[in-house]
Design a protein around this motif. Sequence first.
Motif, mmCIF file in Angstrom:
data_model
loop_
_atom_site.group_PDB
_atom_site.id
_atom_site.type_symbol
_atom_site.label_atom_id
_atom_site.label_comp_id
_atom_site.label_asym_id
_atom_site.label_seq_id
_atom_site.Cartn_x
_atom_site.Cartn_y
_atom_site.Cartn_z
ATOM 1 N N ASP A 93 21.645 52.717 32.613
ATOM 2 C CA ASP A 93 22.386 51.467 32.782
ATOM 3 C C ASP A 93 22.757 50.825 31.444
ATOM 4 N N THR A 149 24.897 50.855 28.639
ATOM 5 C CA THR A 149 26.158 51.474 28.228
ATOM 6 C C THR A 149 26.279 51.597 26.715
ATOM 7 N N GLN A 156 31.327 52.562 35.087
ATOM 8 C CA GLN A 156 30.303 51.517 35.095
ATOM 9 C C GLN A 156 30.843 50.150 34.680
ATOM 10 N N LEU A 157 31.889 50.121 33.856
ATOM 11 C CA LEU A 157 32.375 48.847 33.327
ATOM 12 C C LEU A 157 33.062 48.021 34.414
ATOM 13 N N PRO A 158 32.772 46.718 34.480
ATOM 14 C CA PRO A 158 33.456 45.853 35.453
ATOM 15 C C PRO A 158 34.918 45.641 35.069
ATOM 16 N N GLN A 159 35.727 45.318 36.048
ATOM 17 C CA GLN A 159 37.158 45.144 35.810
ATOM 18 C C GLN A 159 37.444 43.984 34.863
ATOM 19 N N GLU A 160 36.590 42.968 34.872
ATOM 20 C CA GLU A 160 36.856 41.801 34.025
ATOM 21 C C GLU A 160 36.533 42.060 32.554
ATOM 22 N N ALA A 161 35.861 43.156 32.235
ATOM 23 C CA ALA A 161 35.557 43.485 30.833
ATOM 24 C C ALA A 161 36.774 44.183 30.220
ATOM 25 N N THR A 162 37.833 43.412 30.009
ATOM 26 C CA THR A 162 39.117 43.998 29.623
ATOM 27 C C THR A 162 39.060 44.699 28.262
ATOM 28 N N ARG A 211 36.969 47.905 28.482
ATOM 29 C CA ARG A 211 37.694 48.928 29.248
ATOM 30 C C ARG A 211 38.854 49.504 28.430
#
Length: 405
Positions: free
Chosen positions: A149, A151, A180-186, A189
């Motif tokens: 977990d 990253t 694993q990365l959330p969409q809001e972590a622009t 990402r």
Amino acid sequence: MLWVLILLSLILFAFLLVPATRKMTDESIGQSEENLRLYSERCEELAATTDLSDDEKAALQLELDREFLASADASERSRNTGPARRWPLALALLVVVISGTLALYQFWGASNELRTTELLEKSSQVELTKAEQAELTERLAQAAAHDPDNTEWIYLYGRMLTMSGDFAKAADVFADILVQLPQEATEDRAATLTLLAQARFFAADQKADPEIYALLKESLELVPDNRQTQGLAGMLAFELEDYRAAVEHWKTVWLSLPDSPETQMLAQGIRRAAERLQDQGEDMDLGWLKRAQLMVNVDISAEARAAVQDTDTVFVLARAVSGPPMPLAVQRLSVAQLPAQVVLSDAQAMAPGLNLSNHEQVTVIARVSRSGQPVAQSGDWQIQKSPVSNREEKMIQLLISEQVE
């Protein structure tokens, strides 16, 4: 961390040893008190006896004294030899506790992470040897496997694989991170998409692929001003014969850089892409490839000259009308040098991306600074002209005549 665990083990050892020692001492003291009580009773009984002569009583008293001394010597020997018999057990207990602590420490992976951190810090100072690079890669793999977990460990592992040339495995690592990365972590990402595209590109022997190019475009949708991503996207677009897209990608990079050999080489690539586009029957305006520069004539009024010193600093600068407050170009003079003609261009850019060529409308300012600082302060004298096109070809006239309140 390790020393803390060892210290706790020693404290535990002390707690275990003290009760055992105390019990042994209490037993010795109890036996001595019992011997003394029996000796006193027998002495009293002997003294109360009336059917014995004085010589017989003295002989019996002497025998009682010898027995009491013998019992006292036995108690003393027991007290002295007891701890010696218990010390091996206590030491064995200490070894077991410390060994168990170290075993748990190794199992938890802290030792591996500490060594990994040590190698990473060393790599930031000097170049690691091949053996150290291999060790770092292996330890990062272990850290990533131990804590899937986290990253950060996985990201560093992917970077090390890229540096070592194992691009296919690096691509798999970055693909896993992306899941694993959330969409809001622009930003994260975007960076991961670029690394994934780069790894797949090199894994494919640097052959352009529409899917790889799509990864780069997705990254640019999240963070458009990333020069590395724009440059790689332009290269793939060129290889895929999408020359207009290649020019647009490279234009963003070119406008964000000052005039340098790097940008001159980039300009050659842009012109080559435009030529290929022209061969396909399309024209593209490359007028923006000419670096913007402004010619400014600076003078000072009689009133202002009388209020300042010849050694005071004069700043001539251009600032974007709509944009950051930091100057796009700056020239520095002294009052004694006025009147003077200066040129403002990308060569005086103060930060990457803050170029005169990148902002069509600017404000041109000339200021006498009494403090020597570029920020206007009360008592300074200045003049400004706005808006001015960054492609203005005529000489811009500035007469310093207004005092800053």
